[in-house]
Write a protein that holds these residues in place. Structure first.
Motif, PDB file in Angstrom:
ATOM      1  N   GLN A 143       0.828  -1.196   0.000  1.00 54.51           N
ATOM      2  CA  GLN A 143       0.000   0.000   0.000  1.00 54.51           C
ATOM      3  C   GLN A 143       0.870   1.256   0.000  1.00 54.51           C
ATOM      4  OE1 GLN A 143      -2.578  -0.400   3.393  1.00 54.51           O
ATOM      5  NE2 GLN A 143      -3.887  -1.926   2.388  1.00 54.51           N
ATOM      6  N   THR A 144       0.289   2.358  -0.453  1.00 56.67           N
ATOM      7  CA  THR A 144       1.035   3.615  -0.583  1.00 56.67           C
ATOM      8  C   THR A 144       1.677   4.037   0.727  1.00 56.67           C
ATOM      9  OG1 THR A 144      -0.456   4.352  -2.337  1.00 56.67           O
ATOM     10  CG2 THR A 144       0.878   6.041  -1.253  1.00 56.67           C
ATOM     11  N   ARG A 145       0.927   3.942   1.815  1.00 60.35           N
ATOM     12  CA  ARG A 145       1.443   4.367   3.108  1.00 60.35           C
ATOM     13  C   ARG A 145       2.639   3.512   3.534  1.00 60.35           C
ATOM     14  NH1 ARG A 145      -2.088   5.084   8.716  1.00 60.35           N
ATOM     15  NH2 ARG A 145      -0.362   5.870  10.010  1.00 60.35           N
ATOM     16  N   SER A 146       2.544   2.205   3.312  1.00 55.59           N
ATOM     17  CA  SER A 146       3.647   1.316   3.687  1.00 55.59           C
ATOM     18  C   SER A 146       4.881   1.592   2.839  1.00 55.59           C
ATOM     19  CB  SER A 146       3.226  -0.145   3.519  1.00 55.59           C
ATOM     20  OG  SER A 146       2.165  -0.469   4.389  1.00 55.59           O
ATOM     21  N   ILE A 147       4.675   1.847   1.559  1.00 51.95           N
ATOM     22  CA  ILE A 147       5.791   2.158   0.662  1.00 51.95           C
ATOM     23  C   ILE A 147       6.480   3.436   1.114  1.00 51.95           C
ATOM     24  CG2 ILE A 147       6.401   2.844  -1.691  1.00 51.95           C
ATOM     25  CD1 ILE A 147       4.129   0.996  -2.659  1.00 51.95           C
ATOM     26  N   GLU A 148       5.693   4.425   1.493  1.00 50.34           N
ATOM     27  CA  GLU A 148       6.257   5.689   1.977  1.00 50.34           C
ATOM     28  C   GLU A 148       7.057   5.480   3.256  1.00 50.34           C
ATOM     29  OE1 GLU A 148       2.925   8.263   2.365  1.00 50.34           O
ATOM     30  OE2 GLU A 148       2.808   8.731   0.215  1.00 50.34           O
ATOM     31  N   THR A 149       6.540   4.631   4.153  1.00 56.51           N
ATOM     32  CA  THR A 149       7.244   4.356   5.409  1.00 56.51           C
ATOM     33  C   THR A 149       8.602   3.706   5.142  1.00 56.51           C
ATOM     34  OG1 THR A 149       5.166   4.085   6.643  1.00 56.51           O
ATOM     35  CG2 THR A 149       7.151   3.102   7.603  1.00 56.51           C
ATOM     36  N   VAL A 150       8.639   2.726   4.244  1.00 60.41           N
ATOM     37  CA  VAL A 150       9.896   2.053   3.915  1.00 60.41           C
ATOM     38  C   VAL A 150      10.868   3.030   3.275  1.00 60.41           C
ATOM     39  CG1 VAL A 150      10.960   0.305   2.429  1.00 60.41           C
ATOM     40  CG2 VAL A 150       8.913  -0.257   3.747  1.00 60.41           C
ATOM     41  N   ASN A 151      10.372   3.893   2.406  1.00 61.25           N
ATOM     42  CA  ASN A 151      11.251   4.899   1.780  1.00 61.25           C
ATOM     43  C   ASN A 151      11.848   5.836   2.836  1.00 61.25           C
ATOM     44  OD1 ASN A 151      10.967   3.985  -0.848  1.00 61.25           O
ATOM     45  ND2 ASN A 151       9.195   5.288  -1.268  1.00 61.25           N
ATOM     46  N   VAL A 152      11.034   6.210   3.823  1.00 59.41           N
ATOM     47  CA  VAL A 152      11.518   7.056   4.910  1.00 59.41           C
ATOM     48  C   VAL A 152      12.602   6.330   5.704  1.00 59.41           C
ATOM     49  CG1 VAL A 152      10.888   8.114   7.121  1.00 59.41           C
ATOM     50  CG2 VAL A 152       9.458   8.472   5.116  1.00 59.41           C
ATOM     51  N   ILE A 153      12.378   5.037   5.977  1.00 61.56           N
ATOM     52  CA  ILE A 153      13.367   4.236   6.705  1.00 61.56           C
ATOM     53  C   ILE A 153      14.682   4.172   5.925  1.00 61.56           C
ATOM     54  CG2 ILE A 153      13.962   1.896   7.474  1.00 61.56           C
ATOM     55  CD1 ILE A 153      10.988   1.499   8.170  1.00 61.56           C
ATOM     56  N   LEU A 154      14.589   3.968   4.613  1.00 62.11           N
ATOM     57  CA  LEU A 154      15.796   3.854   3.798  1.00 62.11           C
ATOM     58  C   LEU A 154      16.556   5.177   3.738  1.00 62.11           C
ATOM     59  CD1 LEU A 154      14.596   1.594   0.838  1.00 62.11           C
ATOM     60  CD2 LEU A 154      16.010   0.958   2.799  1.00 62.11           C
ATOM     61  N   GLU A 155      15.836   6.276   3.584  1.00 61.51           N
ATOM     62  CA  GLU A 155      16.507   7.580   3.537  1.00 61.51           C
ATOM     63  C   GLU A 155      17.177   7.888   4.880  1.00 61.51           C
ATOM     64  OE1 GLU A 155      17.068   9.485   0.990  1.00 61.51           O
ATOM     65  OE2 GLU A 155      16.014   8.085  -0.316  1.00 61.51           O
ATOM     66  N   ALA A 156      16.482   7.575   5.957  1.00 58.84           N
ATOM     67  CA  ALA A 156      17.051   7.798   7.283  1.00 58.84           C
ATOM     68  C   ALA A 156      18.261   6.900   7.507  1.00 58.84           C
ATOM     69  CB  ALA A 156      15.994   7.532   8.354  1.00 58.84           C
ATOM     70  N   SER A 157      18.160   5.655   7.072  1.00 57.63           N
ATOM     71  CA  SER A 157      19.267   4.704   7.228  1.00 57.63           C
ATOM     72  C   SER A 157      20.501   5.176   6.475  1.00 57.63           C
ATOM     73  CB  SER A 157      18.855   3.325   6.710  1.00 57.63           C
ATOM     74  OG  SER A 157      17.746   2.826   7.419  1.00 57.63           O
ATOM     75  N   ALA A 158      20.295   5.672   5.256  1.00 57.34           N
ATOM     76  CA  ALA A 158      21.428   6.149   4.459  1.00 57.34           C
ATOM     77  C   ALA A 158      22.161   7.271   5.185  1.00 57.34           C
ATOM     78  CB  ALA A 158      20.935   6.632   3.093  1.00 57.34           C
ATOM     79  N   GLN A 159      21.419   8.176   5.800  1.00 59.62           N
ATOM     80  CA  GLN A 159      22.037   9.282   6.527  1.00 59.62           C
ATOM     81  C   GLN A 159      22.769   8.794   7.778  1.00 59.62           C
ATOM     82  OE1 GLN A 159      19.493  12.799   7.060  1.00 59.62           O
ATOM     83  NE2 GLN A 159      18.130  11.983   5.488  1.00 59.62           N
ATOM     84  N   VAL A 160      22.136   7.880   8.517  1.00 60.00           N
ATOM     85  CA  VAL A 160      22.746   7.389   9.755  1.00 60.00           C
ATOM     86  C   VAL A 160      24.007   6.573   9.453  1.00 60.00           C
ATOM     87  CG1 VAL A 160      22.423   5.957  11.796  1.00 60.00           C
ATOM     88  CG2 VAL A 160      20.549   7.405  11.003  1.00 60.00           C
ATOM     89  N   PHE A 161      23.926   5.677   8.465  1.00 64.70           N
ATOM     90  CA  PHE A 161      25.108   4.902   8.079  1.00 64.70           C
ATOM     91  C   PHE A 161      26.229   5.821   7.610  1.00 64.70           C
ATOM     92  CE2 PHE A 161      22.303   1.041   7.440  1.00 64.70           C
ATOM     93  CZ  PHE A 161      22.982   0.225   8.323  1.00 64.70           C
ATOM     94  N   SER A 162      25.877   6.847   6.833  1.00 64.81           N
ATOM     95  CA  SER A 162      26.883   7.778   6.322  1.00 64.81           C
ATOM     96  C   SER A 162      27.559   8.541   7.450  1.00 64.81           C
ATOM     97  CB  SER A 162      26.241   8.758   5.337  1.00 64.81           C
ATOM     98  OG  SER A 162      25.777   8.087   4.181  1.00 64.81           O
ATOM     99  N   ASN A 163      26.756   8.944   8.434  1.00 68.28           N
ATOM    100  CA  ASN A 163      27.281   9.773   9.527  1.00 68.28           C
ATOM    101  C   ASN A 163      28.014   8.969  10.601  1.00 68.28           C
ATOM    102  OD1 ASN A 163      26.242  12.101   8.350  1.00 68.28           O
ATOM    103  ND2 ASN A 163      24.294  11.944   9.443  1.00 68.28           N
ATOM    104  N   HIS A 164      27.597   7.730  10.838  1.00 66.06           N
ATOM    105  CA  HIS A 164      28.127   6.968  11.971  1.00 66.06           C
ATOM    106  C   HIS A 164      28.856   5.678  11.576  1.00 66.06           C
ATOM    107  CE1 HIS A 164      25.984   9.571  14.825  1.00 66.06           C
ATOM    108  NE2 HIS A 164      24.971   9.529  13.969  1.00 66.06           N
TER     109      HIS A 164
ATOM    110  N   LEU B 114      20.540  -2.397   5.250  1.00 66.20           N
ATOM    111  CA  LEU B 114      21.706  -2.129   4.424  1.00 66.20           C
ATOM    112  C   LEU B 114      21.615  -2.882   3.094  1.00 66.20           C
ATOM    113  CD1 LEU B 114      24.208  -0.405   4.601  1.00 66.20           C
ATOM    114  CD2 LEU B 114      25.439  -2.333   5.581  1.00 66.20           C
ATOM    115  N   ILE B 115      21.091  -4.094   3.132  1.00 67.02           N
ATOM    116  CA  ILE B 115      20.904  -4.853   1.898  1.00 67.02           C
ATOM    117  C   ILE B 115      19.873  -4.166   1.010  1.00 67.02           C
ATOM    118  CG2 ILE B 115      20.037  -7.008   0.927  1.00 67.02           C
ATOM    119  CD1 ILE B 115      22.889  -7.165   1.966  1.00 67.02           C
ATOM    120  N   SER B 116      18.814  -3.633   1.598  1.00 67.82           N
ATOM    121  CA  SER B 116      17.818  -2.892   0.813  1.00 67.82           C
ATOM    122  C   SER B 116      18.442  -1.661   0.170  1.00 67.82           C
ATOM    123  CB  SER B 116      16.628  -2.477   1.692  1.00 67.82           C
ATOM    124  OG  SER B 116      15.799  -3.566   1.991  1.00 67.82           O
ATOM    125  N   LEU B 117      19.302  -0.987   0.914  1.00 69.40           N
ATOM    126  CA  LEU B 117      20.009   0.169   0.358  1.00 69.40           C
ATOM    127  C   LEU B 117      20.903  -0.260  -0.810  1.00 69.40           C
ATOM    128  CD1 LEU B 117      21.070   2.136   3.571  1.00 69.40           C
ATOM    129  CD2 LEU B 117      19.447   2.899   1.823  1.00 69.40           C
TER     130      LEU B 117
END
Length: 213
Positions: free
Chosen positions: A15-36, A68-71
């Motif tokens: 569903q659209t909402r779930s897809i948006e949530t996963v995209n938010v998780i991936l964007e946040a993960s990319a920033q956290v992995f990059s920073n830490h 990380l695998i999803s990224l």
């Protein structure tokens, strides 16, 4: 990455909402992995950055490795599109060799520089599962075939073993680009790096070795 750790998503969003949530998780993960970095990243940090509860995070991912695998999968999709564009450049028979080189190398460098820290983690700290290894091998093989065909058909290039030359070019560009992205060569401008690497490959391609007796 622990080999025994699950790398699968717990559920795929539909569903659209779930897809948006996963995209938010991936964007946040990319920033956290990059920073830490990989070791410094936790699922709590990702959830906090994404603005969701840790329970919501665990609905989709069992751990940071699966994220990380999803990224990496998303990264490979972008690489496939990039390779398609480069293939188009290689098929442009009317374009000068030096222009083709600068366009292709420039596209690769800019792609890797979009998120250098995350790219380094994906390149050096992730143990890939078999399907992703196959995907990476397929992309590499496809590019070597494309470059080989280009070397065989270009009138200015006189290489005795085009397939070998294509493999060497791919390895040289990939290795040096990653060195540049990882800051080893970043004291020089992006334009200077692209120009020097293009000139190096160009000189190699047009060089005619003296015949050995």
């Amino acid at each position: 990455m622990n080999r025994k750790t699950s790398l699968e998503m717990r559920k795929r969003p539909k569903q659209t909402r779930s897809i948006e949530t996963v995209n938010v998780i991936l964007e946040a993960s990319a920033q956290v992995f990059s920073n830490h970095g990989y070791e410094g990243t936790t699922t709590d940090m990702i959830a906090e950055k994404a603005g969701i509860s840790i329970g919501s995070f665990y609905q989709y991912y069992p751990n940071k490795d699966a994220v990380l695998i999803s990224l990496l999968e998303r990264h490979l999709e972008r690489v496939k599109k990039l390779m398609a564009l480069i293939q188009e450049e290689l098929e442009n028979e009317e374009q000068a060799l030096e222009i083709t080189l600068k366009k292709c190398i420039g596209a690769l460098v800019r792609h890797h520089l979009q998120d250098a820290d995350l790219d380094k983690i994906l390149s050096e700290q992730v143990q890939y599962p078999d399907p992703i290894v196959s995907t990476i091998s397929g992309i590499h093989e496809s590019m070597v075939i494309g470059i080989t065909h280009y070397l065989e058909s270009h009138p200015a290039i006189k290489k005795q073993h085009p397939a070998l030359s294509a493999g060497l070019i791919m390895r040289a560009i990939d290795t040096l680009t990653h060195h540049y992205v990882s800051d080893d060569l970043r004291t020089y401008s992006q334009e200077a790096f692209i120009r020097e690497l293009s000139d190096m490959i160009y000189a190699y391609l047009i060089l005619e070795r003296p015949r050995r007796f």
